[in-house]
Design an enzyme around this catalytic site. Structure first.
Site, short mmCIF file in Angstrom:
data_model
loop_
_atom_site.label_atom_id
_atom_site.label_comp_id
_atom_site.label_asym_id
_atom_site.label_seq_id
_atom_site.Cartn_x
_atom_site.Cartn_y
_atom_site.Cartn_z
N SER A 88 42.27 44.04 43.69
CA SER A 88 40.85 43.74 43.83
C SER A 88 39.95 44.83 43.25
O SER A 88 38.95 45.21 43.84
CB SER A 88 40.51 43.52 45.31
OG SER A 88 39.31 42.80 45.46
N SER A 96 35.15 40.14 48.13
CA SER A 96 36.02 39.99 46.96
C SER A 96 36.72 38.65 46.86
O SER A 96 37.43 38.40 45.88
CB SER A 96 37.07 41.11 46.94
OG SER A 96 36.48 42.31 46.51
N LYS A 134 36.39 36.87 43.62
CA LYS A 134 37.26 37.02 42.45
C LYS A 134 38.15 35.79 42.22
O LYS A 134 38.76 35.68 41.15
CB LYS A 134 38.08 38.29 42.59
CG LYS A 134 37.20 39.53 42.48
CD LYS A 134 37.90 40.81 42.90
CE LYS A 134 36.93 41.98 42.75
NZ LYS A 134 37.09 43.01 43.76
N LYS A 175 43.29 35.29 48.46
CA LYS A 175 42.50 36.48 48.18
C LYS A 175 41.82 37.02 49.43
O LYS A 175 41.24 36.28 50.22
CB LYS A 175 41.42 36.16 47.13
CG LYS A 175 40.67 37.38 46.62
CD LYS A 175 41.55 38.24 45.75
CE LYS A 175 40.89 39.56 45.39
NZ LYS A 175 40.83 40.52 46.53
#
Length: 385
Positions: free
Chosen positions: A114, A59, A62, A221
């Site tokens: 997320s 993720s 993202k 992140k």
């Protein structure tokens, strides 16, 4: 023929490092299979461990999803949820087919918790399809200089063709944090919103524990899949220094905390060892260069004044190599790039600066030759009939 003038022009201190922060950090014991520490200001890599290895990134994908959404979308857009988006696997916000949301609200859901279904809804809205949005992500990666990266999905679910490197991901993060809205979203502790009709309400909470682990932390992140393992991209700003860290394949369950330990170790290394140093070069002169078939025999060279402000370790040095021609061929136009100065920091090429022709030289032609002959004839007392 070019002549290379090697000049150890700017000896900062000591004997110089062996490249990319390894001299002092070679004993750094990291869990991650691949890791990078980058100076966000210059983009210079200060430390790496297999930083060019192509790996899945889960993720942390993202980061690019949000970047493209902020640049190509309108925060007040209404996003309608498709069946494909609603069917994405956990982690989910559990949006439903046909529901409508403001894009700005979904972006908080995307980054704070997320949510994979939200990532697809955003991608379809902006790119027309997941594939179309992936094309936008890949183009942005190329624009940034992340050439070893390829996106297939907006959420980072495992795919053989979905990969990056720690070095590339640091470049992407460096670009992303220049957007104030990106920082605002990723640093928000908690955010509440509802769908357009007001029938369902949600509160999403930031899962980035690093924000509370070091003074000056600004994101960015987390990520995890079975193939990628635990991943994290971090950023820290303290005083005038901003660092970006990336750890990929940083353990698998139950070792969820390893990514935090590695990130703190990388950031502390940067804080302990790197300070800004001003490197200035002014008044550099070059010997005139011969001009073949020129109406004048030589031309001067010039280079713009250089002022570098770099994060450096005490033992690092800057070396400069100059490349200038032995000879140029007429005609030569003033301002033409004829050489370069290559700046190496700790053995790594950091910057290439052009060297210019400081004047113009016309090529010898019939009119010029005739003029020379006539002038010589007249100077010798000759008369024209």
């Amino acid at each position: 023929m070019w002549r290379k003038i090697l000049a150890f022009l700017l000896i900062v201190c000591g004997v110089g490092a062996q490249g990319r922060g390894l001299a002092l950090a070679e004993d750094m014991d990291l869990y991650a299979q691949s890791a990078v520490l980058m100076d966000a200001d210059s983009g210079r890599i200060l430390y790496e461990k297999d930083g060019s290895a192509k790996l899945p990134m889960a993720s942390t994908t993202k980061i690019m999803t949000l970047t493209v959404a902020l640049e190509s979308g309108n925060l007040d857009d209404v996003v309608e949820v498709s069946k494909l988006a609603a069917s994405q696997p956990d982690v989910q916000l559990n949006i439903r087919t046909g529901e409508k949301y403001l894009l700005r609200d979904l972006l908080y859901s995307l980054m704070l918790e997320s949510h994979n279904d939200v990532a697809v809804a955003v991608a379809e809205h902006i790119g027309g399809s997941v594939e179309g949005f992936a094309d936008m992500m890949n183009q942005k990666a190329r624009d940034i200089g992340a050439y070893q990266t390829h996106f297939v999905t907006p959420n980072g679910l495992d795919s053989d063709e979905h990969y990056t490197t720690a070095s590339d991901l640091a470049l992407i993060a460096r670009y992303a944090i220049q957007n104030e809205k990106f920082i605002e979203i990723t640093n928000t502790p908690s955010y509440s919103f509802s769908d357009i009709d007001g029938g369902r309400s949600f509160t999403v909470n930031n899962k980035d524990a690093f924000l509370n682990q070091m003074d000056g932390a600004i994101g960015i992140k987390t990520g995890f899949t079975g193939k990628a393992g635990y991943c994290f991209v971090g950023a820290l700003k303290r005083d005038d220094r901003t660092f970006i860290s990336v750890v990929l394949a940083c353990g698998w369950p139950p070792h969820k905390t390893w990514k935090w330990a590695d990130t703190q170790k990388l950031m502390q290394y940067g804080l302990d060892n790197y300070e800004y140093r001003h490197i200035s070069e002014d008044g550099k002169t070059f010997d005139p260069v011969s001009v073949k078939d020129g109406q004048i025999p030589t031309v001067d060279l010039r280079m713009e004044k250089q002022d570098l402000n770099l994060l450096m370790r005490p033992d690092e040095q800057v070396n400069v190599e100059y490349e200038v021609p032995d000879m140029l061929e007429a005609p030569v136009e003033e301002g033409t790039i004829v050489g370069n100065a290559q700046y190496y920091v700790a053995g790594e090429l950091y910057q290439v600066t052009p060297i210019y022709a400081a004047g113009s030289v016309k090529k010898i032609d019939f009119c010029w030759c005739l003029d020379k002959v006539l002038r010589k004839f007249l100077n010798c007392g000759g008369e024209l009939l």
